[in-house]
Design an enzyme around this catalytic site. Structure first.
Site, PDB file in Angstrom:
ATOM      1  N   HIS A   1      18.622  -0.512   2.112  1.00 46.19           N
ATOM      2  CA  HIS A   1      17.096   0.054   1.888  1.00 46.19           C
ATOM      3  C   HIS A   1      16.217  -1.210   2.073  1.00 46.19           C
ATOM      4  O   HIS A   1      15.344  -1.119   3.000  1.00 46.19           O
ATOM      5  CB  HIS A   1      16.838   0.441   0.608  1.00 46.19           C
ATOM      6  CG  HIS A   1      15.313   1.237   0.449  1.00 46.19           C
ATOM      7  ND1 HIS A   1      14.914   2.121   1.046  1.00 46.19           N
ATOM      8  CD2 HIS A   1      14.656   0.471  -0.181  1.00 46.19           C
ATOM      9  CE1 HIS A   1      13.588   2.027   0.651  1.00 46.19           C
ATOM     10  NE2 HIS A   1      13.333   1.209  -0.129  1.00 46.19           N
TER      11      HIS A   1
ATOM     12  N   CYS B   1       0.714  -1.214   0.028  1.00 47.47           N
ATOM     13  CA  CYS B   1      -0.016   0.178  -0.044  1.00 47.47           C
ATOM     14  C   CYS B   1       0.827   1.095   0.042  1.00 47.47           C
ATOM     15  O   CYS B   1       0.298   2.369  -0.526  1.00 47.47           O
ATOM     16  CB  CYS B   1      -1.019  -0.069   1.163  1.00 47.47           C
ATOM     17  SG  CYS B   1      -0.184  -0.248   2.796  1.00 47.47           S
TER      18      CYS B   1
END
Length: 303
Positions: free
Chosen positions: A97, A48
């Site tokens: 990351h 999302c």
């Protein structure tokens, strides 16, 4: 050969852009073979709050350009619209990351646990589509181990909320408590299940669940002492609901402004809280302009 990441998330792109390039499960199955043809070995992590392509590359700049074109072309969006929001990382920065993502450090809700399963699912989908080879398989296995260790060896998850629980907390603040309120959940997938549990434990007076696959909605409703409703009954069900939360993978609106306006016309003095958990959005944003209606989306949880 180098590890490349190109993508966007809640820090680099607004919801309107993120929803334009998000992938449902069905889209992912179609997209991964195309990614392999366009970019080479690759994997897509789509949640999302992020859409990220991980790939191996001899020429990262060229591969990044191809991956950016792939995202724009597959979703039919303007490359000019997308490019300013794309983030490109190579090798150590890309790996760092990904490990932060898996550990819950890069989430909108720090420490939330859903992302670890989503990282695992991204690898499974890529493996099933034969779009990923040994380097990225090893990287994602390491990321999952790292995310698991972060939760076992630190306290990052001690007070963490899921997006779903945060949305229910927001409803409680807006409405001044949820006890005795009637709630309608639209969507009984993984995110919907978390919402349903959060609603039930918050003390709502009645829980109604609508899902396109009726059996899944009925199963979830039974497990939480709720009531399953058919999509064809959304109109009268809306009229009875104080809280409405959508959590589906539908590519467009399942709640139009007209349906909300009609429901509010029959209950003008009772406020309605709408929370659109879905990306792409499931509730017409203009529904928030109706008197006594408070509409929030996933970006409103950043506070």
């Amino acid at each position: 050969m180098q590890i490349l990441l190109i993508g966007l998330n809640h820090k680099t792109a607004p919801l309107q852009v993120r929803e334009a390039v998000s992938f449902s499960k069905d889209q992912l199955a179609a997209a991964l073979p195309e990614l392999r043809r366009s970019v080479g070995e690759g994997l897509i992590l789509s949640t999302c709050n992020r859409t990220e392509v991980y790939a191996t590359a001899d020429d990262p700049e060229s591969t990044a350009a191809s991956a950016g074109r792939f995202l724009a072309t597959f979703h039919g969006v303007s490359h000019e619209l997308l490019t300013p929001h794309l983030r490109q990382l190579v090798d150590d920065e890309a790996v760092h990351h990904l490990f932060r993502v898996a550990s819950g450090l890069d989430s909108m809700i720090i420490g939330e646990s859903q992302i670890l399963g989503q990282v695992r699912d991204a690898l499974t989908a890529a493996s099933e589509a034969n779009s990923v080879d040994t380097p990225l398989v090893g990287l994602f296995h390491a990321a999952v181990r790292t995310g698991r260790r972060a939760r076992e060896e630190t306290e990052i998850g001690r007070n963490a909320l899921s997006i779903s629980y945060a949305g229910v907390n927001l409803a409680s603040k807006v409405l001044g408590g949820l006890e005795g309120r009637k709630a309608l959940l639209i969507g009984a997938g993984e995110a919907g299940k978390l919402v349903a549990v959060a609603l039930r434990t918050s003390g709502v007076g009645g829980l109604m669940i609508a899902n396109r696959t009726v059996e899944r909605g009925e199963e979830l409703a039974r497990s939480l002492d709720g009531r399953a409703v058919d999509f064809s009954e959304l109109g009268p069900t809306l009229e009875a609901a104080d809280i409405v939360i959508t959590a589906t993978e539908a590519p467009d609106y399942v709640l139009e402004r007209g349906a909300v306006a009609s429901a509010m016309g029959d209950r003008p003095d009772r406020p309605m809280f709408l929370f659109d958990l879905s990306v792409p959005r499931n509730i017409d944003p203009t529904a928030g302009d109706i008197d006594e209606v408070s509409l929030f989306n996933i970006d409103d949880l950043s506070s």
